[in-house]
Design an enzyme around this catalytic site. Structure first.
Site, PDB file in Angstrom:
ATOM      1  N   SER A  36      31.004  24.881  80.913  1.00 49.72           N
ATOM      2  CA  SER A  36      31.769  24.922  81.177  1.00 49.72           C
ATOM      3  C   SER A  36      32.298  24.582  79.318  1.00 49.72           C
ATOM      4  CB  SER A  36      33.133  23.963  81.458  1.00 49.72           C
ATOM      5  OG  SER A  36      32.887  22.625  80.996  1.00 49.72           O
ATOM      6  N   ASN A  37      31.176  23.826  79.360  1.00 46.75           N
ATOM      7  CA  ASN A  37      31.210  23.566  77.745  1.00 46.75           C
ATOM      8  C   ASN A  37      30.523  25.026  76.908  1.00 46.75           C
ATOM      9  OD1 ASN A  37      31.586  21.053  78.229  1.00 46.75           O
ATOM     10  ND2 ASN A  37      29.365  20.418  77.998  1.00 46.75           N
ATOM     11  N   ASN A 165      18.334  23.503  82.368  1.00 48.72           N
ATOM     12  CA  ASN A 165      18.913  22.262  81.959  1.00 48.72           C
ATOM     13  C   ASN A 165      19.143  20.894  82.985  1.00 48.72           C
ATOM     14  OD1 ASN A 165      21.565  20.713  80.199  1.00 48.72           O
ATOM     15  ND2 ASN A 165      21.709  22.811  80.706  1.00 48.72           N
ATOM     16  N   LYS A 224      13.622  25.710  72.671  1.00 51.56           N
ATOM     17  CA  LYS A 224      14.717  24.694  71.794  1.00 51.56           C
ATOM     18  C   LYS A 224      14.017  23.616  71.538  1.00 51.56           C
ATOM     19  CE  LYS A 224      17.621  25.177  75.115  1.00 51.56           C
ATOM     20  NZ  LYS A 224      19.158  24.485  75.865  1.00 51.56           N
ATOM     21  N   GLY A 229      14.485  23.310  65.404  1.00 50.10           N
ATOM     22  CA  GLY A 229      14.634  24.880  65.623  1.00 50.10           C
ATOM     23  C   GLY A 229      14.565  25.131  67.249  1.00 50.10           C
ATOM     24  N   ASP A 257      24.559  23.344  75.018  1.00 51.33           N
ATOM     25  CA  ASP A 257      25.085  24.306  75.435  1.00 51.33           C
ATOM     26  C   ASP A 257      25.878  24.327  74.151  1.00 51.33           C
ATOM     27  OD1 ASP A 257      24.684  23.021  77.975  1.00 51.33           O
ATOM     28  OD2 ASP A 257      25.795  21.649  77.816  1.00 51.33           O
ATOM     29  N   ASP A 293      31.202  15.749  74.224  1.00 58.00           N
ATOM     30  CA  ASP A 293      30.229  17.067  74.848  1.00 58.00           C
ATOM     31  C   ASP A 293      30.696  17.783  74.403  1.00 58.00           C
ATOM     32  OD1 ASP A 293      29.293  14.965  76.656  1.00 58.00           O
ATOM     33  OD2 ASP A 293      29.516  15.919  78.256  1.00 58.00           O
TER      34      ASP A 293
END
Length: 317
Positions: A36-37, A165, A224, A229, A257, A293
Site C-alpha cells: 500500500s505504500n 522485501n 538498491k 544509489g 517502497d 512509512d
C-alpha cells in the site's frame, strides 16, 4: 489501471512520549504496508493504482480502507473478513539508523487471502503487477494467491515487478530463500536490496549478485544500495545510478517502497530505465526525511522541487 499490487497493510503504533515502548504512555496511530505504500506513492505521482488485500471487520480495517481510498488508491478489491482481525505492529524509532519493529499479525485477515479473492479481469487491465516477498510469507494460501496473481499477469501480458522485501521474522531462512528465488524466476523486473541479494544467493560482491539475479530469468534487475544509489543490471552490462544526499535520516522505513513507486512511475511516464531509477532514488531520499512509512512520499510537484534543488537537470521534464 497502471499498477495493481497485493499485500497486507497493518495499523502501526509509534511511541510518542518516549522512543521505547516500555516507557511510552501515548502512541501515534498510522498505517503501514509495503504494497500500500507503493500504491500511495504511485497515486501521489498521478497514476491509477489498485490494491488487493483483506482487512478485519473492525474499526481498524474500516479506518484503513477509508484512509487508503482517500489517498487516491482504488480499494474495490479489498475484502473484509468477519472472522479475523486487522494486523497490528509497533515501531520504535530510536534514531534514523536504529528502528525496531514488532508485529502482531499472526492469523490476521490478510493472512487468509486465497486465490479465490482474485478477479482476473482486474489484474489483466494493469500495465504492471507489483508483488513483494512479504505476502507469500504470511501463509500458504497467501503464497498460492501470489502465484495465481503472477499467472494471471503472465497470461495477459502484464509485466511482473518483484521486490523481495525479506522479512526473516515471518518464516525460516531456508523457506524464505526457496520462495524468493522462485518468485524471482517468474518476474520481469526485480528490485532487491544489496543485503537481500546476499541473503538469497550467499554472495557479497554486488556484480556477482546482480548476475545471479539475471541468470534466474528476469530481464532487468535494479539493486538498491542505500545512499549510494542503485545498480541497473541488464543483459551483460551494469551501471550505478547515484543516490541523493540528505541532511538527516529521520525514519528509514519505507524508503525501498518509495524507490519502487518512483521507479515504476518513471517507467509509466516513458522515461528510460536509468532516469526511472534516478526518480526512484529521489523518492526514497525524500521519504527518509519524514517520520512514518508513507508520509514522506512526494506529490509530483514536491518531487520536481526536490530534484531541481539537488540535480542539474529536471528529469521529470
Amino acid at each position: 489501471m497502471d499498477v495493481v499490487t497485493i499485500g497486507e497493510t497493518m495499523v502501526m503504533f509509534t511511541p510518542q512520549s518516549s522512543p521505547l515502548m516500555r516507557y511510552a504512555e501515548s502512541f501515534i496511530k498510522r498505517y503501514g504496508g509495503a504494497e500500500s505504500n507503493v500504491a500511495i506513492g504511485l497515486a501521489r505521482l498521478g497514476h491509477k493504482v489498485g490494491w488487493i488485500s483483506k482487512v478485519g471487520n473492525d474499526e481498524f480495517g474500516k479506518g484503513m480502507i477509508s484512509f487508503i481510498r482517500g489517498e487516491g488508491v482504488d480499494v474495490s478489491q479489498v475484502k473484509t473478513d468477519s472472522h479475523a482481525p486487522t494486523g497490528l505492529y509497533f515501531k520504535e524509532v530510536k534514531s534514523g539508523h536504529n528502528v525496531t519493529v514488532q508485529y502482531y499479525r499472526n492469523g490476521s485477515a490478510a493472512s487468509h487471502l486465497t486465490p479465490r479473492d482474485l478477479d482476473p479481469d482486474y489484474i489483466k487491465q494493469a500495465k504492471f503487477l507489483h508483488i513483494t516477498g512479504i505476502t507469500p510469507a504470511l501463509s500458504d494460501s497467501c503464497y498460492q494467491t501470489v502465484k495465481r496473481a503472477i499467472s494471471i499477469a503472465k497470461e495477459n501480458g502484464v509485466q511482473v515487478i518483484f521486490d523481495p522485501n525479506v522479512r526473516k521474522k515471518l518464516w525460516s531462512e531456508e523457506k524464505a530463500r526457496e520462495v524468493l528465488v522462485e518468485l524471482t524466476t517468474l518476474a520481469d523486473i526485480v528490485l532487491p536490496g544489496l543485503e537481500e541479494g546476499t541473503f538469497m544467493f550467499g554472495e557479497t560482491d554486488y556484480v556477482k549478485i546482480g548476475k545471479r539475479f539475471l541468470e534466474t530469468g528476469p530481464k532487468l534487475v535494479i539493486m538498491k544500495d542505500g545512499k549510494k544509489g542503485a545498480y541497473v543490471f541488464k543483459e551483460d552490462c551494469y551501471e550505478l545510478i547515484p543516490g541523493f544526499e540528505v541532511d538527516e535520516v529521520i525514519d528509514p522505513v519505507g524508503a525501498g517502497d518509495g524507490f519502487a513507486a518512483g521507479f515504476i512511475s518513471g517507467l509509466l511516464s516513458g522515461f528510460t530505465v536509468e532516469k526511472s531509477v534516478e526518480i526512484g532514488n529521489a523518492v526514497g531520499a525524500h521519504v527518509v526525511q519524514i517520520p512514518g512509512d508513507f508520509e514522506g512520499l512526494p506529490s509530483q510537484w514536491e518531487l520536481k522541487q526536490f530534484l531541481n534543488s539537488g540535480a542539474t537537470t529536471d528529469v521529470l521534464r
